[in-house]
Structures are given as C-alpha cells and as structure tokens.
Design an enzyme around this catalytic site. Structure first.
Site, mmCIF file in Angstrom:
data_model
loop_
_atom_site.group_PDB
_atom_site.id
_atom_site.type_symbol
_atom_site.label_atom_id
_atom_site.label_comp_id
_atom_site.label_asym_id
_atom_site.label_seq_id
_atom_site.Cartn_x
_atom_site.Cartn_y
_atom_site.Cartn_z
ATOM 1 N N LYS A 49 30.737 24.724 -12.049
ATOM 2 C CA LYS A 49 29.548 23.885 -12.863
ATOM 3 C C LYS A 49 28.839 24.591 -13.758
ATOM 4 C CE LYS A 49 26.381 19.918 -11.530
ATOM 5 N NZ LYS A 49 26.000 19.820 -12.544
ATOM 6 N N ASP A 51 26.471 24.272 -16.768
ATOM 7 C CA ASP A 51 25.075 24.209 -17.157
ATOM 8 C C ASP A 51 24.298 23.804 -19.041
ATOM 9 O OD1 ASP A 51 21.594 23.470 -16.705
ATOM 10 O OD2 ASP A 51 21.191 25.173 -16.738
ATOM 11 N N GLU A 185 24.794 27.396 -11.039
ATOM 12 C CA GLU A 185 24.524 26.170 -10.519
ATOM 13 C C GLU A 185 25.115 25.279 -8.934
ATOM 14 O OE1 GLU A 185 23.441 21.506 -12.188
ATOM 15 O OE2 GLU A 185 24.077 23.449 -13.944
#
Length: 341
Positions: A49, A51, A185
């Site tokens: 994931k 950012d 993340e």
C-alpha cells in the site's frame, strides 16, 4: 500551473471489450474496502500500500495527462512524471497507479510528495499497478492477472521515475505483518480473476499497519504557550445520511511551516457559524476541554490525513497525528471508515 478543475469530459470511463480509437478521458478509479486483516487464498494477490496520490495516466501519441482520483488534471503540477511516462513504448494507454515521494530506504512518504516541486529536488516515483487501455484496445474487462501481465511487459525497462508495482500471492496476513515490520503502511489485496470495476469496492481491499484516515477540517482553535497561529484542527466526516459530524482534534505533527500554510488556507475559508450538524462535546475523557467560543469555524472544504490510536466509546479520535492535506480528495466524499473483520 496545475489545472484543479474537471474537464467537461471527465466522467466515469466505460470499460468494454471493444476496440477504441483513443483512451478514455478519465476512469473513476476502483476503490478499496478496509479490512482488519489481509485476505488469503488462490484468487488473491497482494501489493504494497503506497503513501502518495492515486493517479491515472492517460497517454496518447506522446502526450500525457495525469488525472487525480476525482478527475482533476494535475499534469502541470508534476511535469517530470508526465515526461517520463511519455517515454513508455506505447502509442496510447491508460494506466492506474500512485505517485509517491520515496525516502532513501525505499519507503514511500506522503510528506515528501507534498513538499516536492518535481524539479529534481525530491525523489518522485509513479508506481503503476493496472492497465486499462493500450494501443487502441480497452482491456479493463480482462482479469487483473492478464492486465498486470501486459503492464509488466510495457514496463520491462521503465524510464527513471516510473516503476511496476509487484504483487505476491503468498498468505496475505503474513505479508501484512512483514510490511508493518518494515515500516510500510499496509497491503492492498486484489482478486486476480476480476475485471476492473470503476468506483466500486470489494474486489480490492486494504489492510493497514496504522489507523489512518481522511477527515474534513471544520475549524481550528487558538494556540497556547509558544505555539503559533493554530492550536489544533477540528475534524469531521459525513455519515450515511449526509450529516457532518465531529470526529475530534489533531494538534501534533505540524511543523512551523505547515502551521503557516494551514493558517493561510483556513483564514480564506473562515465562516461565522459552525458547519457541523451537531455541536461537539465540550469535554471528553481524553484531552483538554473544548471552548467553542474560541473556535474559528471554516467552510468544510479541506481534507486532512490523520493517524490515530483508536476511536473512543463516544466516537472521538484518540492520540491523533497530522500527516498532511489531501488535495486530491473532495471533502464531500469523506466518510468514517469502518474495518470489516
């Protein structure tokens, strides 16, 4: 200068199996459903994931348009990224990805992309993770696995600043824990057998390492002591019936420059009356009392990204830290995220 307006043609792209003369003007991105744990199984693949800013890249005969998740044209804001994408070995394409600032250790950082001027002073990378159109062919109807295989071929030798987002089919929760240990993340998990579904949630899910969400700034308090300009930001979100509700405050994570930038933006949005549909509580079990007479209310237009420890029993955020402004997300789309187990 970036054009922060939607073009007349910026509507949800219709994905089909038919040949098309040109890539869609804009495709509403497929969205993620929040889950406490990453899923596992033969139909799921997992990606890091990122950012940064979700960004569609429309390429046509060497001309690139960078489009935010709400359809804004940000090509002028990131010209170096657009120039790099124009070097890809395609006549036309529509790519889904995320534009990120990258730290020296390889971890993406939202604060870096906010500070970047894209002039070479900061390291920006566009991570491409889906391909919806290529050289006259709309392929969003194909399963994700086939789309990514074609994208990987396009990005065999990518120009500087462009990268292919790898995926892994191992156990999702084991991968999520490993990502957390490395300071990432979280994960985005996707059904490898599904077509691209603009605007929908379900076949893509996200599982995070930190509680992190977007909230609308509805006001600010006066500073105390040595602090300048802003004491804390008051946060809110829309519920399922459209009411703007209070979520709590955030006062940490803001540098002096951030405080100055925020104060300038918020002063321009100042209003006399509270925009919330219900008054915030004056007292809570955590934090100092809120004196409404000292609150400066603003139009609910700016969106802040915030990390937090938890929600309290009275539906307020606890131990919040300001991450940055989300210029790519309209305030009217902000809802409270409820993870599914």
């Amino acid at each position: 200068m970036a054009r922060n307006t939607r073009s007349a043609a910026a509507k949800r792209g219709k994905l089909s199996s038919k040949a098309a003369a040109e890539p869609p003007r804009w495709v509403e991105p497929e969205l993620c459903r929040l889950m406490e744990k990453a899923p596992s199984g033969p139909r799921w693949v997992h990606e890091i994931k990122f950012d940064g800013y979700r960004m569609g890249a429309r390429i046509e005969h060497g001309q690139v348009t960078l489009l935010t998740r709400s359809g804004l044209d940000w090509t002028g804001k990131y010209p170096e990224t657009a120039a790099a994408l124009s070097k890809l070995p395609v006549e036309s394409a529509y790519i889904d990805g995320e534009l990120c600032g990258v730290r020296p250790d390889g971890v993406t950082s939202f604060s870096l992309i906010q500070a970047a001027s894209d002039s070479g002073s900061s390291s920006l990378v566009y991570f491409a993770f889906d391909l919806l159109f290529i050289d006259g062919e709309a392929i969003g109807f194909l399963p994700l696995g086939e789309r990514k295989a074609r994208l990987e071929k396009v990005l065999e030798s990518p120009p500087h600043g462009i990268a292919y987002s790898e995926h892994d089919s191992a156990d999702g929760e084991r991968l999520r824990k490993a990502a957390c240990e490395h300071g990432l993340e979280g994960l985005v998990s996707k059904r490898i057998d599904q077509p691209y579904k603009p605007g929908e949630r379900g076949t893509w899910v996200k599982s995070k390492c930190l509680n992190r969400s977007e909230f609308i700034i509805v006001g600010w308090t006066d500073p105390e002591g040595a602090r300048v300009l802003i004491g804390s930001l008051l946060l809110g979100y829309y519920d399922s019936i459209g009411r703007l509700l209070y979520a709590g405050r955030v006062g940490t994570g803001m540098s002096q420059q951030t405080l100055r930038n925020l104060h300038e933006k918020l002063e321009a949005l100042a209003i006399a009356n509270m925009p919330l549909d219900e008054k915030p509580p004056r007292k809570s079990r955590f934090g100092s009392p809120l004196e409404l007479s000292r609150v400066h209310w603003v139009k609910p237009e700016l969106v802040a990204e915030v990390t937090y420890l938890t929600w309290t029993a009275d539906n307020l955020l606890r131990h919040t830290v300001f991450v940055g402004l989300r210029e790519d997300k309209p305030a009217e789309e902000v809802r409270r995220e409820m993870p599914r187990s």
